[in-house]
Design a protein around this motif. Structure first.
Motif: not given
Length: 336
Positions: A201, A204, A208-209, A212, A229
């Motif tokens: 990926a 992001e 959003r990850l 996905r 993160r």
């Protein structure tokens, strides 16, 4: 990679008798040679690993070793020795050559500290010892030891249904943990697909990850997924998850839980949400599958949070993993 033939899990070698010492030495020597170490350095790796294995045979209960390529550095290998033995009250004294608590010649830990390129050691009387060693090919840059993931399959399985991955960019570590539904190859296929999508990926936010990954797991059993993160410079953690991956921020004053939404990634997930948290300067982010009990508590481990991510992860896996389930734990320190 065929999604039904996932990457093997970490291979833990039980070290309970003298025959295991040779097996550990051979595994480490072969891996070091494959990673480009020169002959002299391969020999040093062999001696250090032999000493660590010998210590497990002589003094430990339930001794295990992990010997693996470093997941982020092609020129490095990692070795961990974990036991439930009597432990040591004074690790600094134990490192000195000639020191022994059992009447044997105490040269093992001294040799390990001299021959390894980096090491970390935590031990408590009555709980046992966790030793981490890194070896890096001469002339290569040693990897950052501020993050570590460990997996262990259930029972006699060789493939775990749990998986993790992490990468770092400009001081920010982004990490994923996935627990594929069930056990065995099909569960591992789901978790490895999650890791594949994560690795491919673009940069992001965690939400959003996770979205996905959720979209990609529809043709698999699905599972629980969480992404964190960790911005070390800002002292912030952004977190998103679906299902029962446990996320925590642990510090000297206790721990704080990180929020995931209910559901199964790939099949049934509510609106995925991100949450932001403050990361204390000496704190750690811990993510784990339900193969570890949520009741873990680091307050009974003096100075453990001052150690590296490998030793913290090894301690959690040793003392809080559930034997009847796959287990995965990932630790990221606020400081490298």
């Amino acid at each position: 990679m065929d999604p039904l033939t996932p990457r093997p899990s970490d291979t833990w070698l039980r070290v309970e008798d003298s025959s295991a010492i040779g097996a550990a030495r051979r595994a480490a020597s072969q891996l070091a040679a494959a990673r480009g170490f020169d002959e002299e350095h391969v020999g040093q790796v062999a001696v250090a690993v032999s000493e660590a294995a010998s210590n497990l045979v002589k003094h430990a209960a339930d001794g295990q070793m992990l010997i693996r390529p470093h997941p982020r550095a092609e020129t490095s290998i990692e070795v961990m020795a974990i036991d439930r033995g009597p432990g040591m009250a004074d690790t600094l004294a134990s490192i000195r050559d000639g020191y022994s608590t059992t009447g044997t010649l105490g040269i093992g830990l001294g040799a390990i500290t001299r021959l390894s390129d980096a090491y970390d050691l935590h031990s408590l009387p009555g709980k046992g010892t966790v030793l981490s060693m890194h070896f890096t090919m001469r002339g290569a840059e040693p990897p950052d030891g501020g993050a570590c993931g460990l997996t262990r399959p259930v029972g006699e399985e060789v493939i775990s249904g749990d998986a993790y991955a992490f990468h770092e960019s400009a001081g920010v570590i982004t990490a994923i943990v996935c627990d594929g539904l069930g056990h065995g190859v099909q569960a591992a296929a789901a978790s490895q697909e999650a890791v594949r999508v994560f690795a491919a990926a673009p940069p992001e936010p965690p939400g959003r990850l996770v979205e996905r990954v959720h979209r990609s797991l529809g043709q698999t059993r699905g599972g629980a997924v969480a992404v964190a993160r960790v911005d070390r410079a800002a002292g912030r953690v952004t977190y998103a998850g679906v299902g029962n991956i446990s996320g925590w921020i642990a510090g000297f004053d206790g721990r704080q839980g990180l929020v995931s939404v209910p559901g199964i990634a790939g099949h049934n997930a509510r609106r995925i949400r991100e949450f932001d948290y403050e990361l204390p300067p000496h704190g750690v982010v811990v993510m784990h599958s339900d193969g570890l009990t949520e009741r873990w508590d680091l307050t009974g481990y003096p100075r453990l949070l001052r150690h590296g991510a490998h030793v913290i992860a090894g301690t959690l896996l040793r003392d809080w993993a559930i034997r009847r389930d796959d287990a995965c734990v990932l630790v990221v320190r606020a400081t490298p």
